[in-house]
Design a protein around this motif. Structure first.
Motif, PDB file in Angstrom:
ATOM      1  N   THR A 167       0.865  -1.151  -0.008  1.00 32.48           N
ATOM      2  CA  THR A 167      -0.039   0.079  -0.132  1.00 32.48           C
ATOM      3  C   THR A 167       0.862   1.364   0.037  1.00 32.48           C
ATOM      4  N   GLY A 168       2.158   0.955   0.359  1.00 33.48           N
ATOM      5  CA  GLY A 168       3.055   2.356   0.391  1.00 33.48           C
ATOM      6  C   GLY A 168       3.262   2.969   1.841  1.00 33.48           C
ATOM      7  N   SER A 169       2.482   2.429   2.673  1.00 36.91           N
ATOM      8  CA  SER A 169       2.141   2.855   4.295  1.00 36.91           C
ATOM      9  C   SER A 169       3.696   3.056   4.598  1.00 36.91           C
ATOM     10  N   THR A 170       4.312   1.918   4.817  1.00 32.69           N
ATOM     11  CA  THR A 170       5.805   1.961   5.165  1.00 32.69           C
ATOM     12  C   THR A 170       6.636   2.875   4.803  1.00 32.69           C
ATOM     13  N   VAL A 171       6.859   2.777   3.299  1.00 31.34           N
ATOM     14  CA  VAL A 171       7.517   3.598   2.573  1.00 31.34           C
ATOM     15  C   VAL A 171       7.387   5.157   2.732  1.00 31.34           C
ATOM     16  N   ALA A 172       6.047   5.532   2.740  1.00 33.08           N
ATOM     17  CA  ALA A 172       5.376   6.798   3.201  1.00 33.08           C
ATOM     18  C   ALA A 172       5.885   7.330   4.426  1.00 33.08           C
ATOM     19  N   ALA A 173       5.785   6.439   5.484  1.00 29.02           N
ATOM     20  CA  ALA A 173       6.299   6.991   6.746  1.00 29.02           C
ATOM     21  C   ALA A 173       7.976   7.214   6.925  1.00 29.02           C
ATOM     22  N   VAL A 174       8.597   6.326   6.021  1.00 33.41           N
ATOM     23  CA  VAL A 174      10.280   6.618   5.918  1.00 33.41           C
ATOM     24  C   VAL A 174      10.303   8.019   5.361  1.00 33.41           C
ATOM     25  N   MET A 175       9.581   8.022   4.280  1.00 32.87           N
ATOM     26  CA  MET A 175       9.899   9.237   3.493  1.00 32.87           C
ATOM     27  C   MET A 175       9.464  10.676   4.391  1.00 32.87           C
ATOM     28  N   ARG A 176       8.472  10.669   5.129  1.00 29.77           N
ATOM     29  CA  ARG A 176       8.096  11.526   5.979  1.00 29.77           C
ATOM     30  C   ARG A 176       9.081  11.834   6.962  1.00 29.77           C
ATOM     31  N   SER A 177      10.010  10.919   7.638  1.00 30.37           N
ATOM     32  CA  SER A 177      10.950  11.280   8.397  1.00 30.37           C
ATOM     33  C   SER A 177      12.220  11.702   7.623  1.00 30.37           C
ATOM     34  N   LEU A 178      12.526  11.194   6.507  1.00 30.21           N
ATOM     35  CA  LEU A 178      13.553  11.798   5.626  1.00 30.21           C
ATOM     36  C   LEU A 178      13.329  13.256   5.463  1.00 30.21           C
ATOM     37  N   LYS A 179      12.106  13.537   4.842  1.00 32.79           N
ATOM     38  CA  LYS A 179      11.843  14.974   4.493  1.00 32.79           C
ATOM     39  C   LYS A 179      11.847  15.861   5.357  1.00 32.79           C
ATOM     40  N   SER A 180      11.308  15.458   7.054  1.00 35.37           N
ATOM     41  CA  SER A 180      11.425  16.269   8.050  1.00 35.37           C
ATOM     42  C   SER A 180      12.876  16.597   8.258  1.00 35.37           C
ATOM     43  N   ALA A 181      13.889  15.681   8.130  1.00 37.87           N
ATOM     44  CA  ALA A 181      15.146  15.892   8.435  1.00 37.87           C
ATOM     45  C   ALA A 181      15.767  16.634   7.535  1.00 37.87           C
ATOM     46  N   GLY A 182      15.320  17.012   6.355  1.00 42.52           N
ATOM     47  CA  GLY A 182      16.103  17.834   5.601  1.00 42.52           C
ATOM     48  C   GLY A 182      16.196  17.196   3.887  1.00 42.52           C
ATOM     49  N   ALA A 183      15.510  16.144   3.535  1.00 41.42           N
ATOM     50  CA  ALA A 183      15.532  15.572   2.220  1.00 41.42           C
ATOM     51  C   ALA A 183      14.677  16.539   1.470  1.00 41.42           C
ATOM     52  N   SER A 184      15.102  16.891   0.247  1.00 49.08           N
ATOM     53  CA  SER A 184      14.122  17.667  -0.696  1.00 49.08           C
ATOM     54  C   SER A 184      13.367  16.667  -1.626  1.00 49.08           C
ATOM     55  N   ASN A 185      14.167  15.439  -2.269  1.00 48.69           N
ATOM     56  CA  ASN A 185      13.513  14.550  -3.078  1.00 48.69           C
ATOM     57  C   ASN A 185      13.903  13.389  -2.758  1.00 48.69           C
ATOM     58  N   VAL A 186      12.693  12.501  -2.876  1.00 53.06           N
ATOM     59  CA  VAL A 186      12.912  11.049  -2.401  1.00 53.06           C
ATOM     60  C   VAL A 186      12.353  10.067  -3.554  1.00 53.06           C
ATOM     61  N   SER A 187      13.227   9.186  -4.151  1.00 56.53           N
ATOM     62  CA  SER A 187      12.952   8.193  -5.175  1.00 56.53           C
ATOM     63  C   SER A 187      12.645   6.990  -4.357  1.00 56.53           C
ATOM     64  N   LEU A 188      12.342   5.993  -5.200  1.00 59.21           N
ATOM     65  CA  LEU A 188      11.784   4.731  -4.624  1.00 59.21           C
ATOM     66  C   LEU A 188      12.354   3.499  -5.651  1.00 59.21           C
ATOM     67  N   ALA A 189      12.937   2.462  -4.922  1.00 56.75           N
ATOM     68  CA  ALA A 189      13.172   1.220  -5.892  1.00 56.75           C
ATOM     69  C   ALA A 189      12.845  -0.038  -4.996  1.00 56.75           C
ATOM     70  N   THR A 190      12.167  -0.836  -5.619  1.00 56.38           N
ATOM     71  CA  THR A 190      11.669  -2.121  -4.936  1.00 56.38           C
ATOM     72  C   THR A 190      11.844  -3.184  -5.728  1.00 56.38           C
ATOM     73  N   ILE A 191      11.785  -4.354  -5.525  1.00 56.63           N
ATOM     74  CA  ILE A 191      11.925  -5.505  -6.088  1.00 56.63           C
ATOM     75  C   ILE A 191      10.537  -5.643  -6.673  1.00 56.63           C
ATOM     76  N   ALA A 192       9.361  -5.471  -6.059  1.00 55.61           N
ATOM     77  CA  ALA A 192       8.141  -6.003  -6.432  1.00 55.61           C
ATOM     78  C   ALA A 192       7.126  -5.296  -5.980  1.00 55.61           C
ATOM     79  N   LEU A 193       5.923  -5.080  -6.637  1.00 53.08           N
ATOM     80  CA  LEU A 193       4.827  -4.495  -6.308  1.00 53.08           C
ATOM     81  C   LEU A 193       3.589  -5.173  -6.244  1.00 53.08           C
ATOM     82  N   ALA A 194       3.127  -5.601  -5.053  1.00 50.39           N
ATOM     83  CA  ALA A 194       1.883  -6.278  -4.752  1.00 50.39           C
ATOM     84  C   ALA A 194       0.701  -6.114  -5.500  1.00 50.39           C
ATOM     85  N   VAL A 195       0.122  -6.912  -6.211  1.00 52.11           N
ATOM     86  CA  VAL A 195      -1.078  -6.870  -6.984  1.00 52.11           C
ATOM     87  C   VAL A 195      -2.376  -7.396  -6.473  1.00 52.11           C
TER      88      VAL A 195
END
Length: 243
Positions: free
Chosen positions: A215-243
């Motif tokens: 669902t992206g919930s975990t990744v979004a939570a990590v992204m928020r932590s990174l951006k709150s600490a100063g990251a401007s742009n976050v991209s994502l690489a995963t092995i698979a997307l659940a369908v």
């Protein structure tokens, strides 16, 4: 037909026999238990071509962002996304991911990271990334599994792309239930406030790495932590997307 190394019992002992097989005889495929041919590493060619692969990086990017829009009504600030495969229940890819996460077949992280690097290729966005950050596990889960599978993928990807891997930027402060089997709403609640910045300076462009996106919930939570600490742009690489 490929020669099978062992016939696994079709009962509750099958998973245990799989673990024993890969522990004492690592030259078998993690997806089908067939004997690997010369030059094959951890996954046989037949399994790799059976995985439901995205046609190209653009198709993968659209699919991931569609998941984010479905969960958050927006792409949640995700700059770019790569994912290799569609993840289906009870297929060979699920068995490979399970072997990497729970059966100690850590070498799969290197193989899958290299495949992911091939998809990313010479992407300008990836080239501009200051570092690669794996989604962290809670320390208790690291002790239980002995490694973080996302970090293994990230380190393989880092070698291929010539990027530093940083595990010191964000930490998982809350021990959470496994996301598997939870509803989208439960997944959001489960990872709420689960991650925190470590306090180290965070660079502007981050490539975040995880194994499977649902669902992206975990990744979004990590992204928020990174951006709150100063990251401007976050991209994502995963092995698979659940369908």
């Amino acid at each position: 037909m490929r020669p099978l190394v062992v016939f696994l019992l079709l009962n509750e002992n099958g998973a245990m026999l799989d673990e024993v097989l890969h522990l004492f005889y690592p030259r078998v495929c993690a997806g089908c238990n067939a004997l690997l041919d010369e030059g094959e590493r951890e996954i046989c060619h037949e399994c790799i071509v059976s995985f439901d692969r995205f046609s190209d990086a653009d198709a993968a990017d659209r699919a991931v962002k569609q998941v984010f829009r479905r969960t958050f009504a927006a792409d949640d600030g995700l700059q770019k996304a790569w994912t290799l495969y569609r993840f289906h229940k009870n297929d060979r890819l699920q068995k490979v991911i399970h072997a990497m996460k729970y059966e100690g077949v850590y070498r799969l992280g290197s193989v899958l990271g290299e495949l992911l690097a091939e998809m990313i290729g010479d992407s300008v966005i990836a080239a501009r990334s200051d570092c690669i950050v794996p989604v962290p596990l809670h320390q208790l889960k690291v002790i239980e599994r002995t490694y973080n599978q996302s970090e293994l993928i990230a380190r393989s990807l880092g070698v291929a792309l010539g990027k530093d891997v940083r595990v010191d930027l964000v930490a998982r402060k809350k021990y959470t239930r496994s996301q598997a089997g939870l509803s989208p709403r439960e997944r959001l609640r489960n990872v709420e406030n689960a991650f925190t910045s470590s306090g180290n300076a965070v660079p502007g462009n981050i490539l975040l790495v995880d194994d499977v996106l649902t669902t992206g919930s975990t990744v979004a939570a990590v992204m928020r932590s990174l951006k709150s600490a100063g990251a401007s742009n976050v991209s994502l690489a995963t092995i698979a997307l659940a369908v």
